[in-house]
Design a protein around this motif. Structure first.
Motif, PDB file in Angstrom:
ATOM      1  N   HIS A 194       0.786  -1.238   0.000  1.00 14.21           N
ATOM      2  CA  HIS A 194       0.000   0.000   0.000  1.00 14.21           C
ATOM      3  C   HIS A 194       0.813   1.279   0.000  1.00 14.21           C
ATOM      4  CE1 HIS A 194      -3.506  -2.483   0.813  1.00 14.21           C
ATOM      5  NE2 HIS A 194      -2.852  -3.039   1.807  1.00 14.21           N
ATOM      6  N   PHE A 225      -4.152  11.430   3.782  1.00 20.08           N
ATOM      7  CA  PHE A 225      -4.613  10.076   4.092  1.00 20.08           C
ATOM      8  C   PHE A 225      -5.637   9.560   3.084  1.00 20.08           C
ATOM      9  CE2 PHE A 225      -3.541   9.318   8.852  1.00 20.08           C
ATOM     10  CZ  PHE A 225      -2.263   8.951   8.458  1.00 20.08           C
ATOM     11  N   LEU A 269      -1.822   5.470   1.021  1.00 14.25           N
ATOM     12  CA  LEU A 269      -2.645   4.365   1.484  1.00 14.25           C
ATOM     13  C   LEU A 269      -1.977   3.570   2.598  1.00 14.25           C
ATOM     14  CD1 LEU A 269      -4.250   2.889  -1.729  1.00 14.25           C
ATOM     15  CD2 LEU A 269      -4.977   4.788  -0.295  1.00 14.25           C
ATOM     16  N   LEU A 270      -2.766   3.308   3.625  1.00 15.23           N
ATOM     17  CA  LEU A 270      -2.398   2.384   4.686  1.00 15.23           C
ATOM     18  C   LEU A 270      -3.457   1.299   4.653  1.00 15.23           C
ATOM     19  CD1 LEU A 270      -2.025   5.132   7.423  1.00 15.23           C
ATOM     20  CD2 LEU A 270      -0.202   4.161   6.041  1.00 15.23           C
ATOM     21  N   VAL A 296      -6.513  -0.898   5.717  1.00 19.97           N
ATOM     22  CA  VAL A 296      -7.647  -0.726   6.627  1.00 19.97           C
ATOM     23  C   VAL A 296      -7.935  -2.101   7.246  1.00 19.97           C
ATOM     24  CG1 VAL A 296      -8.580   1.230   5.379  1.00 19.97           C
ATOM     25  CG2 VAL A 296      -9.277  -1.073   4.727  1.00 19.97           C
TER      26      VAL A 296
END
Lengths: 724, 320
Positions: A638, A654, A658-659, A661
């Motif tokens: 990500h 944010f 991307l982190l 989820v």
């Protein structure tokens, strides 16, 4: 096992972070950032901002807050904003607007006009490779390039040429931002000639020293407070721009100042993990025994070179038994946001390259990847006499393989409907370190104790660990121990970084507690005291006499009219460093699913088995590892800060940085093999704050290869990498 | 954010009488005001207007102020609509965002959202940095030399597949427009997203009855499992009888400047056997006319794959 002590406060919102502090008369600052990557500011039009409602002051390089560059032995020089008109990266702090309300400061900051004399910016790692320079010496003083060669071998090239099987590949990793949940912020208050700053950081005494240095103050007049830190990961080691500006503006204005970066500003006004390029060459025998390992590394850094990601020094230098190893580290100065430590600096991106290459060798030899690693397991770093103090990596792999069902793996993965399923594994290592730390242990007349040090718990669980080791050292229950952290007025606990805090602070507790007990016994047997002249011992929180009399330490204190007894213990790395090499170890596994048609990669199972010495508190230890492993998924699939040619981050928020989820993360399985490592420190615990992230990216890339037959040599891996 | 005047009209007539920017869920507008991209002087909070209700009697009528989450949960809504909604944004955003506002949301192009950069959609004539810049998320269909920004709505893709209409009220009265016709490709005027007239308000969304759309789905391909915009998405509805495709609707998102219907794919499906091979054949023309940029050429390959996947999923267990 006790629960994380700060947990209830955090989940109920009662924990007060730096920016949660509100002080009477407080005003608000908002930082202005540059919109070019390289050049000089020729003018700033602040008239509109200055005249906007509520605005009190507008600081710029033309009307600066005077700050000196602080230098510490630990962190080197820390950049301070507004001191000149040079711009060295996009999104560099260049102004500070202070107003009566946050909204007024933010809105007025939008009105500041900036004129630049723009110069060409070098922002592309690829373009900069041609002009790469040798990196400075590594943290341990090693030169950037070094080789360990078997007797009679002239060069690493010769060793590779003589190897029956050679795997060669180049890997790249992306720039990352720590993106901690708590943006960098500060509330600065001047009172009676002293400065108090509430600001999340990794070591309050280090930040206090930096602020004292920057402001030209006696250290005794600076007080930094951070009982809670909303994540740090290396990004809050140095004092932040909001801390410098709030402190200086508060002095200038005579009013408390609060400043916080916005989420978007965090991406450029703090620091990042550098981007890396790594070239690996591995030579081996037909049975997989390594003959030669070459690891050349390039790291991005700032235009005036700063932190360099030590990818080859952090991995190939030490991980495998090989008669020949050569590593090099170069840096590529760019007009990009500052670079700094990020969780497993060197090890995380370095292992993506090394552990991918090992997997490529396993494929080339048609050897099981775990077996290949076992065959090349080291008893000491190549070319060093100091053996690993306690290494149970093979057991981690054995246990992990069983637990994960590794035996089910096939060379080409398997299909589940339209999903291609693959398994991957990787080794993780992270050096076991200690920093100097001092801790105060206090016995109080109510039969409770306090364990206090200036260090930080940025979510690591250190607070809980202090209570546990304190309780153990004082032979009382943990409920009776109050741990205290995050206050520069406490004994210096150093930095929560390098996965060192448990070993460092824990060792200091084990020195302080016996001293406090000795003082207690001396007090109890002193003239006029309840046990005058008696031979005493201590157990279970009580003073014991040979005749069977006993008193709790609280009773002794009350009987002698004392409120408390305190002792400060200090510990630092010592003689053990001349006897062994020290590292934590881990075996990491993952299962990925790649959609046959649309090629999304989803991680469906993860396991990490770790050898980190003694585990003090399994709950917080597991949390650390789980967080690290999730970060590894993030790096693999990500996360990456994309710097455009102009130097502007293309995804600095944010919504686009991307982190993973929750839906991206399956249950994460963690296990520990527990062999206390008292050769390293008396507590027997080695660090585990960083090792969880180390092997994940390679494990995932290896699993993707197993599922699809496609070898992706960069992270993050995207859908388009897996399309025909 | 710039100071602005906020009023809350109680009736549609009041809302139309006073010029200003309409605020429903606020999930796009407030964001863009914080970023200084939109700087309205007057904001009209329309949440008190009686533009609510979901009627699934004959086709579907949805009041423009219905929340995304409520529409997604309504039992009378075609699967393609609820799935498009449930894969949009996050639960928190879906609880706030209105269905009319969803159709009016602005592009997520990072240059549009950053006032420090040029953008023809934001400042006409200032240029388009995306064409030579970070354009992985951008469009390959319906683009122009002035703008390559992707339309961000998932719902709109589903609605365009279903021939939905929107009812508009304005100072000059009411009109009904086919949703697909409301959107404008950028051409030389990327600053105009749609044919809405100044002051006009969406009052209702009308989906014509399509009984076989109970067999429909929405596949969204993205860089993470949730809370992310589409790299490519496909809304499909299909009528399969005796192993043959009688009729089909196909629209795609994430790849075009407007919700993109694929009539050529639909035509190729009509009468074809419901097989993987014929789905692949039909989808092969999906990306026709695509104009790839430096970082998004993969979308031309991903697009037919997404369509095939959606067709396969929706005909699972019913293929020839």
């Amino acid at each position: 096992m006790i629960s994380r002590l700060d947990g209830p406060n955090k989940v109920t919102g009662r924990a007060r972070y730096g920016a949660d502090n509100n002080v009477p008369g407080m005003v608000f600052g908002h930082v202005v950032l540059s919109t070019i990557a390289h050049g000089r500011i020729t003018a700033m039009d602040v008239a509109a901002a200055r005249n906007a409602p509520g605005v009190i002051a507008v600081y710029t390089p033309f009307a600066p807050l005077r700050l000196r560059t602080p230098v510490s032995p630990f962190l080197g020089a820390t950049w301070v904003p507004l001191q000149n008109t040079d711009v060295a990266h996009y999104g560099q702090p260049i102004g500070f607007v202070v107003a009566e309300t946050y909204e007024q400061a933010r809105d007025a900051a939008m009105l500041v006009g900036v004129s630049y004399d723009e110069r060409p910016a070098l922002t592309s790692m690829r373009d900069g490779l041609a002009t790469a320079q040798d990196a400075p010496p590594a943290m341990d003083g090693a030169p950037p390039s070094l080789a360990v060669l078997a007797p009679g071998v002239e060069s690493i090239e010769d060793a590779l040429a003589a190897s029956p099987v050679v795997v060669e590949a180049t890997y790249t990793t992306a720039t990352q931002n720590h993106a901690a949940m708590e943006p960098h912020s500060a509330v600065a208050v001047w009172e009676s000639g002293g400065l108090t700053v509430h600001s999340g950081n990794q070591g309050s005494d280090l930040v206090a020293a930096a602020l004292a240095d920057a402001l030209g103050l006696d250290l005794a007049r600076v007080h930094v407070v951070n009982p809670f830190v909303g994540g740090a990961f290396g990004g809050k080691g140095a004092a932040s721009t909001p801390a410098f500006l709030a402190a200086a503006a508060a002095r200038d204005l005579g009013r408390p100042v609060k400043a916080a970066l916005t989420r978007e500003q965090v991406f450029t006004a703090t620091a990042t993990r550098p981007a890396t390029v790594q070239r690996l060459s591995i030579g081996a025998d037909e049975d997989g025994t390594l003959i030669a390992l070459r690891h050349d590394s390039w790291s991005s850094t700032t235009a005036t070179p700063g932190f360099v990601e030590p990818t080859s020094h952090g991995t190939s230098r030490e991980w495998y038994a090989t008669p020949n190893v050569a590593i090099s580290q170069k840096m590529v100065p760019l007009h990009v946001p500052p670079t700094t430590f990020m969780r497993a600096p060197g090890e995380a991106p370095g292992s993506f390259a090394l552990e991918s290459a090992i997997d490529e060798l396993a494929v080339a030899l048609d050897v099981d990847p775990i077996e290949l690693r076992r065959r090349n397991s080291s008893v000491a770093p190549p070319g060093k006499d100091l053996q690993w103090s306690s290494k149970h990596l093979d057991e981690c792999f054995r246990l992990g393989a069983t637990r994960f069902g590794w035996a089910e793996r096939t060379r080409r993965g398997r299909a589940d409907g339209d999903w291609l399923v693959g398994l991957g594994t990787a080794t993780a290592m992270f050096p076991a370190l200690r920093f100097p730390a001092s801790v105060r242990v206090t016995l109080r007349d109510d039969d409770t104790a306090e364990v206090a040090t200036s260090g930080a718990d940025p979510g690591t669980g250190l607070l809980t660990v202090l209570a546990l080791i304190g309780a153990e050292s004082l032979d009382i229950s943990p409920e009776r121990v109050t741990p205290r952290l995050g206050d520069s007025a406490l004994p210096p606990g150093g930095m929560s970084g390098g996965s060192t805090a448990t070993a460092s602070a824990g060792s200091a507790i084990m020195i302080a507690a016996p001293q406090a007990i000795d003082e207690l016994l001396a007090l109890a047997s002193g003239p006029g005291a309840p046990f005058e002249g008696a031979e005493l011992s201590y157990a279970d929180g009580r003073v014991l006499a040979a005749d069977g009399r006993r008193m709790t330490f609280g009773e002794v204190l009350r009987a002698t009219g004392r409120r408390s007894i305190a002792a400060v213990g200090s510990s630092a790395p010592g003689e053990e460093m001349t006897k062994h090499s020290f590292s934590s170890f881990g075996a990491q596994f993952c299962e990925v699913r790649v959609h046959r048609w649309t090629r999304e990669v989803r991680v469906s199972r993860m396991l990490g088995v770790f050898d980190a010495g003694r585990i003090i508190n399994e709950q917080t230890a597991r949390s650390q590892i789980i967080g690290g492993m999730i970060w590894g998924v993030s790096a693999a699939l990500h996360e990456g800060l994309e710097i455009e040619e102009s130097g502007r981050p293309a995804n600095g928020d944010f919504a686009s940085y991307l982190l993973p989820v929750n839906a991206d993360i399956p249950d994460v399985d963690v296990a520990f093999v527990q062999y206390p490592d008292t050769l390293h420190n008396p507590v027997g615990a080695r660090g585990l704050g960083e090792i969880g992230v180390v092997g994940m990216a390679a494990a995932i890339a290896n699993a993707v290869h197993n599922a699809t037959g496609i070898r992706v040599r960069h992270i993050p891996i995207a859908i388009e990498d897996l399309l025909d | 954010m710039r100071p602005f005047e906020l009023t809350a009209p109680a009736t549609v007539d009041d809302a139309l009488a006073s010029p200003g920017t309409f605020l429903a869920g606020g999930t796009t507008l407030v964001d863009l005001m914080k970023l200084d991209v939109l700087t309205p002087h007057r904001v009209l909070d329309i949440n008190a207007l009686p533009l609510r209700g979901i009627d699934a009697g004959d086709g579907l009528r949805i009041g423009a102020l219905e929340r995304m989450s409520d529409v997604a949960a309504h039992p009378g809504v075609y699967p393609v609509i609820s799935r498009a909604l449930l894969q949009s944004a996050s639960q928190q955003l879906r609880n706030m965002a209105s269905i009319g506002g969803n159709l009016m949301q602005r592009t997520r192009c990072s240059y549009f959202r950053d006032v420090a950069t040029p953008c023809n959609k934001r400042v006409p004539g200032s240029g388009c940095p995306a064409i030579a810049g970070a354009n992985r998320m951008h469009a390959v269909l319906g683009t122009s030399d002035a703008c390559v920004a992707t339309h961000a709505s998932d719902l709109a893709v589903a609605l365009v597949a279903l021939d939905a209409r929107v009812r508009l009220v304005g100072a000059d009265g009411e009109r009904t427009v086919v949703l697909a016709d409301l959107y404008r490709t950028p051409g030389g005027t990327p600053e105009v997203d749609n044919d809405l007239r100044p002051g006009e308000l969406i009052s209702e969304i009308v989906v014509p009855r399509l009984d076989w759309a109970t067999r429909s789905t929405y596949v969204k391909v993205r860089d993470r499992q949730s809370y992310e915009f589409a790299l490519c998405s496909a809304a499909v509805a299909i009528d399969v009888r005796d192993g043959r495709v009688v009729d089909a609707r196909v629209a795609v998102g994430g790849v075009a400047t407007v919700p993109w219907r694929l009539p050529a794919v639909e035509a190729a499906l009509r009468g074809a056997p419901a097989t993987r091979a014929s789905f692949e054949d039909a989808a092969a023309v999906a990306a026709e006319g695509a104009r790839p940029l430096s970082a998004n050429a993969f979308k031309a390959s991903l697009l037919p794959r997404t369509v095939v996947r959606a067709l396969l999923e929706v005909t699972e267990g019913d293929r020839a």
